[in-house]
Motif scaffolding. Structure first.
Motif, PDB file in Angstrom:
ATOM      1  N   ASP A  99       0.139  10.871 -31.797  1.00 18.50           N
ATOM      2  CA  ASP A  99      -1.264  10.498 -31.650  1.00 18.50           C
ATOM      3  C   ASP A  99      -1.522  10.279 -30.167  1.00 18.50           C
ATOM      4  OD1 ASP A  99      -1.953  10.312 -34.495  1.00 18.50           O
ATOM      5  OD2 ASP A  99      -0.594   8.595 -34.519  1.00 18.50           O
ATOM      6  N   THR A 100      -2.711  10.617 -29.713  1.00 20.14           N
ATOM      7  CA  THR A 100      -3.008  10.545 -28.284  1.00 20.14           C
ATOM      8  C   THR A 100      -4.286   9.763 -28.013  1.00 20.14           C
ATOM      9  OG1 THR A 100      -4.286  12.606 -28.277  1.00 20.14           O
ATOM     10  CG2 THR A 100      -1.909  12.780 -27.914  1.00 20.14           C
ATOM     11  N   TYR A 101      -4.377   9.282 -26.790  1.00 20.61           N
ATOM     12  CA  TYR A 101      -5.612   8.659 -26.303  1.00 20.61           C
ATOM     13  C   TYR A 101      -5.660   8.810 -24.791  1.00 20.61           C
ATOM     14  CZ  TYR A 101      -2.556   4.613 -25.282  1.00 20.61           C
ATOM     15  OH  TYR A 101      -1.548   3.791 -24.825  1.00 20.61           O
ATOM     16  N   LEU A 102      -6.853   8.708 -24.248  1.00 20.34           N
ATOM     17  CA  LEU A 102      -7.050   8.817 -22.809  1.00 20.34           C
ATOM     18  C   LEU A 102      -7.123   7.418 -22.222  1.00 20.34           C
ATOM     19  CD1 LEU A 102      -7.567  10.763 -20.390  1.00 20.34           C
ATOM     20  CD2 LEU A 102     -10.023  10.365 -20.793  1.00 20.34           C
ATOM     21  N   SER A 103      -6.219   7.120 -21.314  1.00 26.75           N
ATOM     22  CA  SER A 103      -6.213   5.826 -20.631  1.00 26.75           C
ATOM     23  C   SER A 103      -6.835   5.994 -19.259  1.00 26.75           C
ATOM     24  CB  SER A 103      -4.781   5.302 -20.496  1.00 26.75           C
ATOM     25  OG  SER A 103      -4.757   4.113 -19.734  1.00 26.75           O
ATOM     26  N   ASP A 104      -7.922   5.270 -19.010  1.00 32.67           N
ATOM     27  CA  ASP A 104      -8.666   5.378 -17.761  1.00 32.67           C
ATOM     28  C   ASP A 104      -8.596   4.049 -17.013  1.00 32.67           C
ATOM     29  OD1 ASP A 104     -10.414   5.783 -15.685  1.00 32.67           O
ATOM     30  OD2 ASP A 104     -12.127   6.361 -16.933  1.00 32.67           O
ATOM     31  N   PRO A 105      -7.901   3.982 -15.865  1.00 31.04           N
ATOM     32  CA  PRO A 105      -7.813   2.725 -15.118  1.00 31.04           C
ATOM     33  C   PRO A 105      -9.173   2.179 -14.685  1.00 31.04           C
ATOM     34  CG  PRO A 105      -6.214   4.301 -14.310  1.00 31.04           C
ATOM     35  CD  PRO A 105      -7.131   5.048 -15.227  1.00 31.04           C
ATOM     36  N   ALA A 106     -10.200   3.035 -14.666  1.00 34.27           N
ATOM     37  CA  ALA A 106     -11.535   2.572 -14.298  1.00 34.27           C
ATOM     38  C   ALA A 106     -12.215   1.828 -15.448  1.00 34.27           C
ATOM     39  CB  ALA A 106     -12.404   3.755 -13.864  1.00 34.27           C
ATOM     40  N   LYS A 107     -11.651   1.957 -16.657  1.00 33.29           N
ATOM     41  CA  LYS A 107     -12.219   1.296 -17.833  1.00 33.29           C
ATOM     42  C   LYS A 107     -11.101   0.645 -18.647  1.00 33.29           C
ATOM     43  CE  LYS A 107     -15.993   4.669 -18.123  1.00 33.29           C
ATOM     44  NZ  LYS A 107     -16.654   5.706 -18.968  1.00 33.29           N
ATOM     45  N   PRO A 108     -10.370  -0.312 -18.056  1.00 34.19           N
ATOM     46  CA  PRO A 108      -9.210  -0.896 -18.740  1.00 34.19           C
ATOM     47  C   PRO A 108      -9.634  -1.728 -19.949  1.00 34.19           C
ATOM     48  CG  PRO A 108      -9.709  -2.104 -16.734  1.00 34.19           C
ATOM     49  CD  PRO A 108     -10.586  -0.894 -16.723  1.00 34.19           C
ATOM     50  N   VAL A 109      -8.691  -1.887 -20.882  1.00 37.37           N
ATOM     51  CA  VAL A 109      -8.929  -2.697 -22.076  1.00 37.37           C
ATOM     52  C   VAL A 109      -8.851  -4.172 -21.692  1.00 37.37           C
ATOM     53  CG1 VAL A 109      -8.176  -3.209 -24.420  1.00 37.37           C
ATOM     54  CG2 VAL A 109      -7.868  -0.895 -23.476  1.00 37.37           C
ATOM     55  N   PRO A 110      -9.868  -4.971 -21.961  1.00 38.23           N
ATOM     56  CA  PRO A 110      -9.789  -6.403 -21.626  1.00 38.23           C
ATOM     57  C   PRO A 110      -8.831  -7.133 -22.561  1.00 38.23           C
ATOM     58  CG  PRO A 110     -11.815  -5.944 -22.802  1.00 38.23           C
ATOM     59  CD  PRO A 110     -11.164  -4.610 -22.559  1.00 38.23           C
ATOM     60  N   PHE A 111      -8.285  -8.246 -22.082  1.00 36.64           N
ATOM     61  CA  PHE A 111      -7.370  -9.006 -22.930  1.00 36.64           C
ATOM     62  C   PHE A 111      -8.114  -9.949 -23.871  1.00 36.64           C
ATOM     63  CE2 PHE A 111      -8.021 -12.098 -19.590  1.00 36.64           C
ATOM     64  CZ  PHE A 111      -7.739 -13.343 -20.139  1.00 36.64           C
ATOM     65  N   ASP A 155      -9.497   4.105 -26.611  1.00 36.88           N
ATOM     66  CA  ASP A 155      -8.224   4.110 -25.885  1.00 36.88           C
ATOM     67  C   ASP A 155      -7.235   3.091 -26.472  1.00 36.88           C
ATOM     68  OD1 ASP A 155      -9.740   1.953 -25.109  1.00 36.88           O
ATOM     69  OD2 ASP A 155      -9.504   2.272 -22.955  1.00 36.88           O
ATOM     70  N   VAL A 156      -7.435   2.736 -27.742  1.00 35.31           N
ATOM     71  CA  VAL A 156      -6.512   1.871 -28.481  1.00 35.31           C
ATOM     72  C   VAL A 156      -6.172   2.559 -29.797  1.00 35.31           C
ATOM     73  CG1 VAL A 156      -6.170  -0.366 -29.599  1.00 35.31           C
ATOM     74  CG2 VAL A 156      -7.469  -0.233 -27.447  1.00 35.31           C
ATOM     75  N   GLN A 209      -1.466  -2.360 -32.967  1.00 36.59           N
ATOM     76  CA  GLN A 209      -2.306  -1.706 -31.967  1.00 36.59           C
ATOM     77  C   GLN A 209      -1.461  -1.326 -30.757  1.00 36.59           C
ATOM     78  OE1 GLN A 209      -5.666  -4.184 -30.922  1.00 36.59           O
ATOM     79  NE2 GLN A 209      -6.561  -4.105 -32.977  1.00 36.59           N
ATOM     80  N   VAL A 210      -1.738  -0.165 -30.182  1.00 36.76           N
ATOM     81  CA  VAL A 210      -1.049   0.304 -28.976  1.00 36.76           C
ATOM     82  C   VAL A 210      -2.106   0.676 -27.937  1.00 36.76           C
ATOM     83  CG1 VAL A 210       0.584   1.958 -27.996  1.00 36.76           C
ATOM     84  CG2 VAL A 210       0.837   1.218 -30.388  1.00 36.76           C
ATOM     85  N   GLN A 211      -1.931   0.213 -26.714  1.00 33.35           N
ATOM     86  CA  GLN A 211      -2.861   0.499 -25.627  1.00 33.35           C
ATOM     87  C   GLN A 211      -2.104   0.496 -24.312  1.00 33.35           C
ATOM     88  OE1 GLN A 211      -5.027  -3.035 -26.928  1.00 33.35           O
ATOM     89  NE2 GLN A 211      -4.814  -3.940 -24.894  1.00 33.35           N
ATOM     90  N   SER A 212      -2.792   0.806 -23.197  1.00 34.84           N
ATOM     91  CA  SER A 212      -2.100   0.933 -21.913  1.00 34.84           C
ATOM     92  C   SER A 212      -2.659   0.041 -20.816  1.00 34.84           C
ATOM     93  CB  SER A 212      -2.125   2.397 -21.458  1.00 34.84           C
ATOM     94  OG  SER A 212      -1.322   3.187 -22.315  1.00 34.84           O
TER      95      SER A 212
END
Length: 631
Positions: free
Chosen positions: A432-444, A473-474, A579-582
């Motif tokens: 499974d894939t997702y696009l991780s964009d450092p300009a739009k990080p996942v908040p904690f 992206d999660v 859940q998996v995220q970057s």
């Protein structure tokens, strides 16, 4: 006429003398209004409070406050060494009742013939000397003759010789930094130190306590640095404003850019973080579990941590693991409660949206901690047995004792194609894939982010994870509703197979309890996604925390790391989610996803999008290894 004049002269003379005498007693107008010392009179006080300066072997003196109820005699001492202001710890309120001036966690002790002592650590608040954060043990990192082990020894030696009310027996306790100083006191301990209760101790600042987690840097530390090190006394956070910290940190750039912008490079601790981004000898030489593991185990110890400790989740379990093979007398224990960081010392009846069966923190302090200490500190006290591992089972709402917890057998729960979870590994490999964009990080946490807000920060690990579940992206994997409870007790382990199109990557894995969509017993928890255990891993360290290297784009790597220690039951009708995220921002610094030697100094052009792949089934079957127990 002459007599009248004589009487008048005598009267004037007497008045002048009286005025002169009165003038001598008047306070001069320019006398300084802050005396060298002041202690208010407390005629109705039921306690004795003394402020003392305790000499150390190098001539420096440490400020300490000694508090006890009037009439205390032949009493043990409970000592805490703290950077958080000993004077304030023993004067919470302007009261003449001892329960009102000490923390609530002290009540059980001062009400039963204990002497309570708080001491400022070297260089902080009222103590003399130089302050060094987590001052290393004398040796390669500390060329002086003093450290927290020697200062604790000298303090205890002075107390047992100069406090007439004591029976000569001492215990130490404290949470977070004072948990660290408590552990350090057991290195070459004073003979009078009979037992210790380190709570949420700072043990290894790189592996999983305050500063880094598996190589990912925790940016909230800068506020702590300023409050601790900008001056000798208590200070404030970085003056970065009151807006959304997510937007603030995104605009700042890298952690190094933030440090430069706010002048934090003037603080040696900030520079030390930047100079040691990998797990080098600087960090290895300070790791308290390694220091203790290289020595005999001599002081009975009960380690305490919260299941949702948002600051120091690593240390207690690490020390327990390092020492358990040395404990031949049943004097080493690990306690895990349903608490946030230092929650054991406050009301433990709830955490965030969760409610428990009574005040779990009081239950531990009153029913376990105190009788356990009594047996070592009070001659004639009854022996009190505590299991090696004593943990609170959330979901079942009860305390449980077991012989061990960290080495429980693990059962893999596999990530499945189609975003399911199952106990059987699929034969067919998939991804499974997702696009991780450092300009739009996942908040904690859900925005706006304000980690200075206690109501957001303290319970954030039990915050509802639905805000992240909905992001593209999660990746979210979930079981069907459970037909029977799944009870886990121990340390889950991530076994993740993943690849990136970049040359570096972070991996965040969350183990989540999903409540039923209809939940009439507590409607606010309907559909709630409760984080049971969550952790981050910086990809560059896949082959060793002291061996960072660039990842090869597209190459599958196997990332193995532990989640915090838990005791939790997923109940029937609930679902288990992963859940998996970057990214986990801004608590953890953004990985630029382009390999750079030092992420603290990543440049804007280094931050690039990357496609992340998580593998399921076959030889690269990702799973979360769960310590499942049968009840």
């Amino acid at each position: 006429m002459k007599l009248s004049r004589a009487l008048l002269f005598l009267s004037i003379t007497a008045s002048t003398a009286a005025i002169a005498q009165t003038a001598e007693k008047l306070t001069p107008p320019m006398e300084v209004d802050i005396p060298s010392s002041f202690e208010a009179t407390t005629p109705q006080a039921d306690y004795i409070r003394r402020e003392v300066m305790i000499p150390m072997r190098d001539g420096k003196k440490m400020f300490a406050v000694i508090v006890m109820r009037k009439g205390t005699s032949a009493a043990p001492i409970l000592l805490t060494r703290t950077p958080y202001n000993a004077a304030k710890a023993t004067s919470r309120n302007a009261s003449q009742k001892i329960e009102e001036i000490v923390p609530i966690s002290d009540a059980e002790f001062i009400n039963d013939n204990y002497i309570r002592v708080y001491e400022d650590v070297r260089g902080r608040n009222g103590s003399e000397g130089d302050y060094v954060m987590n001052r290393p043990l004398r040796g390669p990192l500390n060329a002086t003759d003093t450290d927290h082990a020697t200062d604790a020894y000298d303090t205890i030696d002075w107390l047992v010789k100069n406090v007439p009310e004591t029976n000569g027996r001492v215990a130490m306790t404290g949470s977070s930094y004072p948990g660290f100083t408590t552990l350090m006191a057991t290195i070459d301990p004073h003979p009078a130190l009979k037992a210790v209760v380190p709570m949420s101790p700072m043990v290894d600042g790189w592996m999983g306590d305050d500063w880094f987690h598996n190589g990912a840097y925790r940016q909230a530390g800068y506020d702590y640095f300023v409050s601790q090190m900008a001056q000798k006394g208590d200070g404030d956070d970085v003056a970065s404003g009151t807006g959304d910290q997510y937007a603030l940190w995104l605009k700042a750039g890298s952690a190094g850019d933030y440090v430069k912008a706010y002048g934090l490079d003037k603080l040696p601790q900030s520079r030390k973080m930047q100079e040691h981004p990998a797990y080098d000898d600087f960090w290895k030489g300070q790791a308290v579990d390694k220091l203790l593991g290289a020595r005999p185990f001599t002081v009975p110890m009960t380690l305490v941590v919260g299941q949702w400790d948002q600051e120091d989740s690593y240390g207690a379990a690490a020390v327990f693991r390092a020492l358990k093979g040395k404990d031949t007398g049943g004097n080493l224990h690990l306690v895990v409660g349903p608490w946030r960081h230092s929650g054991v010392n406050y009301d433990g009846s709830s955490l965030g949206a969760l409610r428990f069966a009574g005040d779990t923190a009081l239950q531990f302090r009153r029913d376990v901690m105190k009788p356990w200490l009594d047996q070592y500190l009070k001659p004639g006290a009854a022996k009190f047995d505590v299991p090696a591992a004593y943990t609170y089972a959330t979901g079942l709402d009860k305390w449980q004792g077991t012989a061990d917890i960290l080495d429980a057998p693990l059962k893999p729960l596999y990530l499945e194609s189609g975003f399911g979870l199952g106990w059987e590994k699929a034969a067919k490999a998939d991804r499974d894939t997702y696009l991780s964009d450092p300009a739009k990080p996942v908040p904690f946490v859900p925005r706006p982010v304000h980690w200075g807000d206690a109501d957001q920060w303290k319970p954030w690990l039990v915050s509802d994870q639905r805000f992240a579940d909905s992001r593209p992206d999660v990746l979210t994997y979930v079981t069907e509703p459970l037909t029977k409870a799944v009870h886990i007790r121990g340390r889950p382990k991530v076994d993740l197979y993943a690849a990136t199109t970049g040359t570096d990557s972070d991996w965040v894995v969350k183990l989540i309890d999903v409540y039923p969509e209809e939940y009439t017993s507590d409607p606010k928890l309907a559909g709630f996604q409760l984080g049971v255990g969550m952790e981050i891993f910086r990809g560059r360290y896949v082959d060793g925390f002291d061996k960072p290297h660039a990842l090869k784009p597209g190459q599958v790597e196997n990332y193995k790391f532990e989640l915090p220690t838990v005791n939790h039951a997923f109940l029937p009708g609930h679902r288990i989610m992963v859940q998996v995220q970057s990214s986990w921002f801004p608590l953890y610094d953004r990985n630029p996803q382009t390999y750079v030697k030092n992420i603290f100094f990543a440049k804007p052009g280094d931050y690039k999008k990357a496609t992340q792949s998580v593998f399921t089934g076959g030889a690269t079957a990702s799973s979360v290894m769960l310590p499942v127990v049968e009840d």
